[in-house]
Design an enzyme around this catalytic site. Sequence first.
Site, PDB file in Angstrom:
ATOM      1  CG  ASP A  30      -2.075   0.795   1.041  1.00 42.49           C
ATOM      2  OD1 ASP A  30      -3.228   0.300   1.069  1.00 42.49           O
ATOM      3  OD2 ASP A  30      -2.187   2.420   0.989  1.00 42.49           O
ATOM      4  CG  ASN A  88     -11.752  -0.354   3.834  1.00 41.76           C
ATOM      5  OD1 ASN A  88     -12.127  -0.563   5.256  1.00 41.76           O
ATOM      6  ND2 ASN A  88     -10.571   0.577   3.830  1.00 41.76           N
ATOM      7  CD  GLN A  95     -14.498  -0.581  -2.795  1.00 45.22           C
ATOM      8  OE1 GLN A  95     -15.943  -0.839  -2.360  1.00 45.22           O
ATOM      9  NE2 GLN A  95     -14.619  -1.132  -3.561  1.00 45.22           N
ATOM     10  CG  HIS A 101      -8.693  -3.040  -2.433  1.00 51.35           C
ATOM     11  ND1 HIS A 101     -10.241  -2.147  -3.038  1.00 51.35           N
ATOM     12  CD2 HIS A 101      -8.559  -2.185  -1.027  1.00 51.35           C
ATOM     13  CE1 HIS A 101      -9.830  -0.559  -2.494  1.00 51.35           C
ATOM     14  NE2 HIS A 101      -9.232  -0.914  -1.285  1.00 51.35           N
ATOM     15  CG  HIS A 103      -6.504  -2.779   3.306  1.00 56.38           C
ATOM     16  ND1 HIS A 103      -6.324  -1.485   2.524  1.00 56.38           N
ATOM     17  CD2 HIS A 103      -7.969  -2.109   2.287  1.00 56.38           C
ATOM     18  CE1 HIS A 103      -6.676  -0.517   1.954  1.00 56.38           C
ATOM     19  NE2 HIS A 103      -7.726  -1.033   2.119  1.00 56.38           N
TER      20      HIS A 103
HETATM   21  P1  DGP Z   1      -9.513   1.523   0.090  1.00 56.63           P
HETATM   22  O1  DGP Z   1      -9.499   3.018   1.271  1.00 56.63           O
HETATM   23  O2  DGP Z   1      -9.949   0.472   0.827  1.00 56.63           O
HETATM   24  O3  DGP Z   1     -10.292   1.998  -0.924  1.00 56.63           O
HETATM   25  O4  DGP Z   1      -8.062   1.654  -0.077  1.00 56.63           O
HETATM   26  C1  DGP Z   1      -7.598   1.727  -1.097  1.00 56.63           C
HETATM   27  C2  DGP Z   1      -5.832   1.881  -0.746  1.00 56.63           C
HETATM   28  O5  DGP Z   1      -5.380   1.811  -1.957  1.00 56.63           O
HETATM   29  C3  DGP Z   1      -5.431   3.116   0.336  1.00 56.63           C
HETATM   30  O6  DGP Z   1      -4.831   2.849   1.438  1.00 56.63           O
HETATM   31  C4  DGP Z   1      -4.399   3.323  -0.937  1.00 56.63           C
HETATM   32  C5  DGP Z   1      -4.149   2.297  -1.381  1.00 56.63           C
HETATM   33  N1  DGP Z   1      -3.985   3.107  -2.954  1.00 56.63           N
HETATM   34  C6  DGP Z   1      -4.004   4.300  -3.858  1.00 56.63           C
HETATM   35  N2  DGP Z   1      -3.757   4.128  -4.724  1.00 56.63           N
HETATM   36  C7  DGP Z   1      -2.745   3.599  -4.712  1.00 56.63           C
HETATM   37  C8  DGP Z   1      -1.376   3.807  -5.416  1.00 56.63           C
HETATM   38  O7  DGP Z   1      -0.899   4.048  -6.595  1.00 56.63           O
HETATM   39  N3  DGP Z   1      -0.718   2.369  -5.346  1.00 56.63           N
HETATM   40  C9  DGP Z   1      -0.370   1.634  -4.477  1.00 56.63           C
HETATM   41  N4  DGP Z   1       0.870   1.254  -4.057  1.00 56.63           N
HETATM   42  N5  DGP Z   1      -0.922   2.057  -3.295  1.00 56.63           N
HETATM   43  C10 DGP Z   1      -2.329   2.720  -3.527  1.00 56.63           C
END
Ligand code: DGP
Length: 115
Positions: A30, A88, A95, A101, A103
Site C-alpha cells: 500500500d 472496505n 472504499q 482489494h 488489505h
Molecule cells: P480503500 O480505502 O480500502 O479503498 O483503500 C485504498 C488503498 O489503496 C489506500 O490504502 C491507498 C492505496 N492506494 C491508492 N492508490 C495507490 C497506488 O497508486 N499505489 C498503491 N500501492 N496503493 C495505492
Amino acid sequence: MSDCIFCKIAQKEIPSTVVYEDEQVVAFRDLQPQAPEHVLVIPKKHVESVLGLQQEDKDLAAHILVDVLPEIAKQLGVDASGFRLVVNTGKDGQQTVKHLHFHLLGGRSMQWPPG
Ligand code: DGP
C-alpha cells in the site's frame, strides 16, 4: 477498466512493489501503509467490490482466501503473530478505490473496535 488505478497496477502501467503474483491475483504494498506490513491483494479481473463478485468468481474468491492470503501472510512473517484482513466496501466502508482489494495489515497489535 481503463480508468481504474488498480487495473493499471495489475497491468504494470503504474509501478508498485509487488509481493505476490499469479495468473489471477496480484498483491502489492500500500502507498500509505497503516502498519509495518500493509499489502493490498487484488484480483487482476476488475471487480468493483466484494458485492461485485458473481457466481462465476467463486473459484477466484476461494483462491484468494485459501491459497493467496495465507501464502502472503507466511511470506511477510505475520502468520504466527497474526494480522488483520480488511475489505472496505462502499461509502460507509470508506472504499476509495472501486476495485476489490483485501488489505492485509500486520507487524503490530491492532486496535478494536475500528473507528
Ligand atoms: P480503500 O480505502 O480500502 O479503498 O483503500 C485504498 C488503498 O489503496 C489506500 O490504502 C491507498 C492505496 N492506494 C491508492 N492508490 C495507490 C497506488 O497508486 N499505489 C498503491 N500501492 N496503493 C495505492
